[in-house]
Design an enzyme around this catalytic site. Sequence first.
Site, PDB file in Angstrom:
ATOM      1  N   ASP A 182       0.825  -1.201   0.000  1.00 24.40           N
ATOM      2  CA  ASP A 182       0.000   0.000   0.000  1.00 24.40           C
ATOM      3  C   ASP A 182       0.870   1.266   0.000  1.00 24.40           C
ATOM      4  OD1 ASP A 182      -2.521   1.106   0.008  1.00 24.40           O
ATOM      5  OD2 ASP A 182      -2.714   1.138   2.195  1.00 24.40           O
ATOM      6  N   HIS A 218      -7.728  10.336   3.875  1.00 23.74           N
ATOM      7  CA  HIS A 218      -7.117   9.406   4.828  1.00 23.74           C
ATOM      8  C   HIS A 218      -7.335   9.910   6.246  1.00 23.74           C
ATOM      9  CE1 HIS A 218      -4.344   7.760   1.551  1.00 23.74           C
ATOM     10  NE2 HIS A 218      -5.046   6.747   1.991  1.00 23.74           N
ATOM     11  N   GLY A 219      -7.595   9.001   7.151  1.00 22.28           N
ATOM     12  CA  GLY A 219      -7.795   9.374   8.543  1.00 22.28           C
ATOM     13  C   GLY A 219      -9.254   9.688   8.823  1.00 22.28           C
ATOM     14  N   HIS A 275      -9.798   4.903  -1.322  1.00 22.01           N
ATOM     15  CA  HIS A 275      -8.943   4.997  -0.132  1.00 22.01           C
ATOM     16  C   HIS A 275      -9.622   5.859   0.924  1.00 22.01           C
ATOM     17  CE1 HIS A 275      -5.036   3.201  -1.348  1.00 22.01           C
ATOM     18  NE2 HIS A 275      -5.668   3.221  -2.500  1.00 22.01           N
ATOM     19  N   GLY A 276      -9.050   5.823   2.131  1.00 15.12           N
ATOM     20  CA  GLY A 276      -9.560   6.691   3.189  1.00 15.12           C
ATOM     21  C   GLY A 276     -10.982   6.357   3.580  1.00 15.12           C
ATOM     22  N   SER A 287     -12.307   5.006   6.290  1.00 12.37           N
ATOM     23  CA  SER A 287     -12.767   5.171   7.688  1.00 12.37           C
ATOM     24  C   SER A 287     -13.637   6.408   7.865  1.00 12.37           C
ATOM     25  CB  SER A 287     -11.560   5.276   8.629  1.00 12.37           C
ATOM     26  OG  SER A 287     -10.881   4.058   8.650  1.00 12.37           O
ATOM     27  N   ILE A 343      -9.754   0.453   4.467  1.00 10.32           N
ATOM     28  CA  ILE A 343     -10.086   0.887   5.827  1.00 10.32           C
ATOM     29  C   ILE A 343      -8.864   0.641   6.711  1.00 10.32           C
ATOM     30  CG2 ILE A 343     -11.526   0.431   7.875  1.00 10.32           C
ATOM     31  CD1 ILE A 343     -13.382   1.332   5.747  1.00 10.32           C
ATOM     32  N   THR A 364      -7.885   3.456   9.697  1.00  5.03           N
ATOM     33  CA  THR A 364      -8.006   4.190  10.967  1.00  5.03           C
ATOM     34  C   THR A 364      -9.002   3.523  11.919  1.00  5.03           C
ATOM     35  OG1 THR A 364      -7.569   6.205   9.712  1.00  5.03           O
ATOM     36  CG2 THR A 364      -8.338   6.497  11.974  1.00  5.03           C
TER      37      THR A 364
HETATM   38  O1  G3H Z   1      -4.506   2.914   2.356  1.00  2.00           O
HETATM   39  C1  G3H Z   1      -5.091   3.000   3.450  1.00  2.00           C
HETATM   40  C2  G3H Z   1      -6.437   3.497   3.479  1.00  2.00           C
HETATM   41  O2  G3H Z   1      -6.718   4.353   2.456  1.00  2.00           O
HETATM   42  C3  G3H Z   1      -7.004   3.773   4.825  1.00  2.00           C
HETATM   43  O3  G3H Z   1      -7.666   4.985   4.998  1.00  2.00           O
HETATM   44  O4  G3H Z   1      -7.328   5.182   7.445  1.00  2.00           O
HETATM   45  O5  G3H Z   1      -8.960   6.620   6.270  1.00  2.00           O
HETATM   46  O6  G3H Z   1      -9.410   4.203   6.553  1.00  2.00           O
HETATM   47  P1  G3H Z   1      -8.378   5.263   6.414  1.00  2.00           P
HETATM   48 ZN    ZN Z   2      -4.861   4.774   1.285  1.00  6.85          ZN
END
Ligand code: G3H
Ligand code: ZN
Length: 288
Positions: free
Chosen positions: A80, A185-186, A215-216, A218, A238, A240
């Site tokens: 990743d 992200h986050g 992505h991102g 969460s 997912i 975070t």
């Molecule tokens: O590559 C990792 C993800 O895009 C996780 O994103 O931490 O917002 O769930 P997230």
């Molecule tokens: Zn990501």
Amino acid sequence: MKTLKKLLKETEKKKVAIGHFNVAETSQLKAIFEVAKDLGVPVIIGTSEGEAGFLGRKQAVALVKSLREEYKFPIFLNSDHTKSFEEIKKAVATGYDAILFDGGTLPLAENIKQTKKVVQYVKSKNPKILVEGELGNIGSGSIIRKELPKGAAIKPEDLTKPEDAAWFVKETGVDMLAPAVGNLHGMFKDAPEPRLDIERIRAIRKAAGVPLVLHGGSGNTDEDFLAAIDAGVSIIHISTELRVAWRNGLEQELKENPEEIAPYRLLAKSVLDVKEAVKTRLKLFNKK
Ligand code: G3H
Ligand code: ZN
């Protein structure tokens, strides 16, 4: 055993999405695998450069491969957010199933140039490895946020444009594309995530002609996830949410059993909490 490529095709046809979850150690992997196996749905494990540095690339490959082989189960490993060519080489050499080259913050022409180089290298070594490219800035870090990450695309004019996505895919030859469509992200501490731009996802999928990776994940709403899948998202990341569950579980265990020193007993609540978080997401992503 079906390849990830074949599963992605089936996923898109069925209008569901494969869950992608990040790990840095084995209690997280155990939790994710057990839930995917119970639900009977494929799953992708991701290691960022930091997570791979902690766990070891060879070790991550060995762990995922051993689960895949012992249980004849479709679990795959993705490198990743791989930013350096050195790390791309390591991911190929150690046997990852998929690699995300993250040029998301580079100017478009430079992103295309570097991503193309990565695709050519990876495919020359092993054409079966899937390569994902990233187009657009969605901030970095699976962290709890107080404010928007600097430079992240939120305004409609900053989101990935369908015509750029088409050009990017054609020039680079990536198998999958990660766009900026309102995702970040986050997760915010006390505020909801920005909404996803569903019509933008639909237009990008059509123009790009390859599966999209969100992505991102969460903190996004169930409604947005389902609409995004319907519009063309085939993989959802997912991280975070799982990190929060893992830490909360550990804190509770430490509080309740201050004398406990056995890691497998201290981590039992973490595993349960991560399993709950994974189950919620996998059930939703595979809802038909
Ligand atoms: O590559 C990792 C993800 O895009 C996780 O994103 O931490 O917002 O769930 P997230
Ligand atoms: Zn990501």
